[in-house]
Design a protein around this motif. Sequence first.
Motif, PDB file in Angstrom:
ATOM      1  N   ARG A  51      27.858 -66.365  42.757  1.00 34.65           N
ATOM      2  CA  ARG A  51      26.918 -67.191  41.878  1.00 34.65           C
ATOM      3  C   ARG A  51      25.728 -66.601  41.991  1.00 34.65           C
ATOM      4  O   ARG A  51      25.146 -65.654  42.494  1.00 34.65           O
ATOM      5  N   PHE A  52      24.764 -67.309  41.117  1.00 32.36           N
ATOM      6  CA  PHE A  52      23.075 -67.101  40.914  1.00 32.36           C
ATOM      7  C   PHE A  52      22.677 -68.157  41.677  1.00 32.36           C
ATOM      8  O   PHE A  52      22.902 -69.491  41.256  1.00 32.36           O
ATOM      9  N   ASP A  53      21.769 -67.843  42.660  1.00 31.99           N
ATOM     10  CA  ASP A  53      20.825 -68.703  43.294  1.00 31.99           C
ATOM     11  C   ASP A  53      19.322 -68.263  43.037  1.00 31.99           C
ATOM     12  O   ASP A  53      18.960 -67.410  42.589  1.00 31.99           O
ATOM     13  N   VAL A  54      18.454 -69.470  43.197  1.00 31.46           N
ATOM     14  CA  VAL A  54      17.197 -69.189  42.970  1.00 31.46           C
ATOM     15  C   VAL A  54      16.395 -69.782  44.365  1.00 31.46           C
ATOM     16  O   VAL A  54      16.697 -70.644  44.718  1.00 31.46           O
ATOM     17  N   LEU A  55      15.492 -68.765  44.893  1.00 26.15           N
ATOM     18  CA  LEU A  55      14.949 -68.950  45.871  1.00 26.15           C
ATOM     19  C   LEU A  55      13.270 -69.327  45.633  1.00 26.15           C
ATOM     20  O   LEU A  55      12.752 -68.343  45.197  1.00 26.15           O
ATOM     21  N   THR A  56      12.670 -70.318  45.846  1.00 26.89           N
ATOM     22  CA  THR A  56      11.328 -70.513  45.723  1.00 26.89           C
ATOM     23  C   THR A  56      10.552 -70.328  46.871  1.00 26.89           C
ATOM     24  O   THR A  56      11.037 -71.004  48.160  1.00 26.89           O
ATOM     25  N   VAL A  57       9.368 -69.884  47.010  1.00 30.54           N
ATOM     26  CA  VAL A  57       8.306 -69.697  47.777  1.00 30.54           C
ATOM     27  C   VAL A  57       6.883 -70.295  47.494  1.00 30.54           C
ATOM     28  O   VAL A  57       6.452 -69.917  46.318  1.00 30.54           O
ATOM     29  N   TYR A  58       6.483 -71.097  48.256  1.00 29.05           N
ATOM     30  CA  TYR A  58       5.356 -71.677  47.886  1.00 29.05           C
ATOM     31  C   TYR A  58       4.327 -71.704  49.085  1.00 29.05           C
ATOM     32  O   TYR A  58       4.447 -71.988  50.221  1.00 29.05           O
ATOM     33  N   TYR A  59       2.905 -71.168  48.564  1.00 34.70           N
ATOM     34  CA  TYR A  59       2.031 -70.992  49.789  1.00 34.70           C
ATOM     35  C   TYR A  59       0.891 -72.009  49.681  1.00 34.70           C
ATOM     36  O   TYR A  59      -0.244 -71.727  50.165  1.00 34.70           O
ATOM     37  N   ASP A  60       1.058 -73.101  48.910  1.00 40.96           N
ATOM     38  CA  ASP A  60      -0.051 -73.997  48.609  1.00 40.96           C
ATOM     39  C   ASP A  60      -0.562 -74.914  49.747  1.00 40.96           C
ATOM     40  O   ASP A  60      -1.634 -75.215  49.802  1.00 40.96           O
ATOM     41  N   ARG A  61       0.236 -75.125  50.605  1.00 44.00           N
ATOM     42  CA  ARG A  61      -0.180 -76.315  51.596  1.00 44.00           C
ATOM     43  C   ARG A  61      -0.681 -75.694  52.869  1.00 44.00           C
ATOM     44  O   ARG A  61      -1.863 -75.905  53.318  1.00 44.00           O
ATOM     45  N   HIS A  62       0.055 -74.386  53.191  1.00 46.80           N
ATOM     46  CA  HIS A  62      -0.333 -73.849  54.455  1.00 46.80           C
ATOM     47  C   HIS A  62       0.025 -72.598  54.293  1.00 46.80           C
ATOM     48  O   HIS A  62       1.073 -72.216  54.448  1.00 46.80           O
ATOM     49  N   PRO A  63      -1.165 -71.815  53.783  1.00 48.51           N
ATOM     50  CA  PRO A  63      -0.830 -70.399  53.591  1.00 48.51           C
ATOM     51  C   PRO A  63       0.042 -69.497  54.543  1.00 48.51           C
ATOM     52  O   PRO A  63       0.626 -68.421  54.452  1.00 48.51           O
ATOM     53  N   SER A  64      -0.106 -69.853  55.825  1.00 52.86           N
ATOM     54  CA  SER A  64       0.539 -69.132  57.012  1.00 52.86           C
ATOM     55  C   SER A  64       1.940 -69.783  57.293  1.00 52.86           C
ATOM     56  O   SER A  64       2.785 -69.152  57.958  1.00 52.86           O
ATOM     57  N   GLN A  65       2.166 -70.925  56.576  1.00 49.26           N
ATOM     58  CA  GLN A  65       3.663 -71.392  56.781  1.00 49.26           C
ATOM     59  C   GLN A  65       4.256 -71.434  55.295  1.00 49.26           C
ATOM     60  O   GLN A  65       4.082 -72.917  54.864  1.00 49.26           O
TER      61      GLN A  65
END
Length: 78
Positions: A51-65
């Motif tokens: 299958r195809f998955d998409v993983l999103t990564v956001y650094y907007d709220r806490h750049p270290s988390q």
Amino acid sequence: HKGILCFIEVKTRATRDVNPAEAAVGPEKRRDLADVAREYLRRLPPSCQWRFDVLTVYYDRHPSQPQFELFQNAFQVS
């Protein structure tokens, strides 16, 4: 993942102020991913589930988390 081969596209963003990261996996990107997957799958038994998955990564709220969200079976190809 549980016996299923996952092709995962990762999209990273510094903010959510624009389009969501998963929206960046449009038709052209899906075609490219499908081409790569087909080439890889030629080397595996035909019974292989994938299958195809998409993983999103956001650094907007806490750049270290960074925040992660996984979209399983995000799209189909024919």
